[in-house]
Design a protein around this motif. Structure first.
Motif, PDB file in Angstrom:
ATOM      1  N   LYS A   1     -72.961  10.087  87.494  1.00 48.02           N
ATOM      2  CA  LYS A   1     -72.647  11.603  87.953  1.00 48.02           C
ATOM      3  C   LYS A   1     -71.716  11.149  89.034  1.00 48.02           C
ATOM      4  O   LYS A   1     -71.996  10.285  90.044  1.00 48.02           O
ATOM      5  N   ARG A   2     -70.450  11.876  89.026  1.00 50.06           N
ATOM      6  CA  ARG A   2     -69.487  11.905  90.238  1.00 50.06           C
ATOM      7  C   ARG A   2     -69.468  13.215  90.821  1.00 50.06           C
ATOM      8  O   ARG A   2     -69.631  14.203  90.344  1.00 50.06           O
ATOM      9  N   ASN A   3     -68.887  13.076  92.176  1.00 53.36           N
ATOM     10  CA  ASN A   3     -68.562  14.586  92.818  1.00 53.36           C
ATOM     11  C   ASN A   3     -67.594  14.467  93.787  1.00 53.36           C
ATOM     12  O   ASN A   3     -66.995  13.536  93.989  1.00 53.36           O
ATOM     13  N   ALA A   4     -66.939  15.712  94.129  1.00 53.17           N
ATOM     14  CA  ALA A   4     -65.939  15.796  94.919  1.00 53.17           C
ATOM     15  C   ALA A   4     -66.069  17.173  95.818  1.00 53.17           C
ATOM     16  O   ALA A   4     -66.972  18.203  95.060  1.00 53.17           O
ATOM     17  N   THR A   5     -65.786  17.215  97.072  1.00 53.65           N
ATOM     18  CA  THR A   5     -65.913  18.727  97.809  1.00 53.65           C
ATOM     19  C   THR A   5     -64.752  19.290  98.224  1.00 53.65           C
ATOM     20  O   THR A   5     -63.819  18.438  98.650  1.00 53.65           O
TER      21      THR A   5
ATOM     22  N   THR B   1     -62.372  16.104  99.714  1.00 53.29           N
ATOM     23  CA  THR B   1     -62.919  14.726  99.673  1.00 53.29           C
ATOM     24  C   THR B   1     -63.887  14.242  98.467  1.00 53.29           C
ATOM     25  O   THR B   1     -64.534  14.985  97.911  1.00 53.29           O
ATOM     26  N   THR B   2     -63.728  13.038  97.997  1.00 56.44           N
ATOM     27  CA  THR B   2     -64.236  12.620  96.994  1.00 56.44           C
ATOM     28  C   THR B   2     -65.570  11.451  97.350  1.00 56.44           C
ATOM     29  O   THR B   2     -65.742  11.355  98.401  1.00 56.44           O
ATOM     30  N   GLN B   3     -66.491  11.523  96.388  1.00 58.81           N
ATOM     31  CA  GLN B   3     -67.683  10.806  96.571  1.00 58.81           C
ATOM     32  C   GLN B   3     -67.457   9.391  96.984  1.00 58.81           C
ATOM     33  O   GLN B   3     -67.972   8.862  98.090  1.00 58.81           O
ATOM     34  N   THR B   4     -66.450   8.557  96.603  1.00 56.12           N
ATOM     35  CA  THR B   4     -66.059   7.165  97.060  1.00 56.12           C
ATOM     36  C   THR B   4     -65.077   7.406  98.228  1.00 56.12           C
ATOM     37  O   THR B   4     -64.943   6.287  98.674  1.00 56.12           O
TER      38      THR B   4
END
Length: 136
Positions: A2-6, A21-24
């Motif tokens: 799973k990956r996410n961004a805000t 903002t991305t998870q990484t």
């Protein structure tokens, strides 16, 4: 996996601004706004990010298919053009230039078509997807 961004947005659509903002943290508080999306403002926009995702995903998928066939890849460069009309992404066109040792034009084009149809980002897009590919 799973990956996410805000996305954080402040203000109205036209006068407001947001940050992505991305998870990484590859994107960290990256600016986006009405102007960066629909005019010529500073920052990114969702369509540009989809273009980057599609180019990256397709290129990795093509690399996998070429390698599975036993060919040696020198380089693959893919540009993705997203066409955003009346609030809808209607096309995603991939322009590919690749250096692959000993592959035939026919075999290369078949693998490009296969990658175009099967990369995960292609599968999620509800748009006409096309490509132009050149062996260099």
């Amino acid at each position: 996996m799973k990956r996410n961004a805000t996305a954080v947005w402040n203000g109205s659509l036209k006068e407001g601004a947001g940050k992505l903002t991305t998870q990484t943290t590859t994107l960290k508080d990256t600016q986006y706004s009405f102007k960066s999306r629909f005019e010529e403002g500073v920052g990114t926009n969702p369509e540009e990010l989809i273009a980057a995702a599609h180019a990256g995903c397709f290129t990795m998928q093509l690399s996998a298919y070429i390698s599975e066939e036993g060919f040696e890849i020198e380089s693959i460069e893919t540009k993705c053009d997203i066409d955003f009309v009346d609030g809808t992404i209607i096309t995603s066109h991939l322009t590919v230039a690749a250096k692959v040792k000993e592959i035939t034009e026919d075999a290369f084009q078949q693998l490009v078509t296969k990658a175009e149809k099967n990369c995960p980002v292609s599968k999620v897009l509800n748009a006409a997807i096309s490509s132009t590919a050149t062996l260099v």
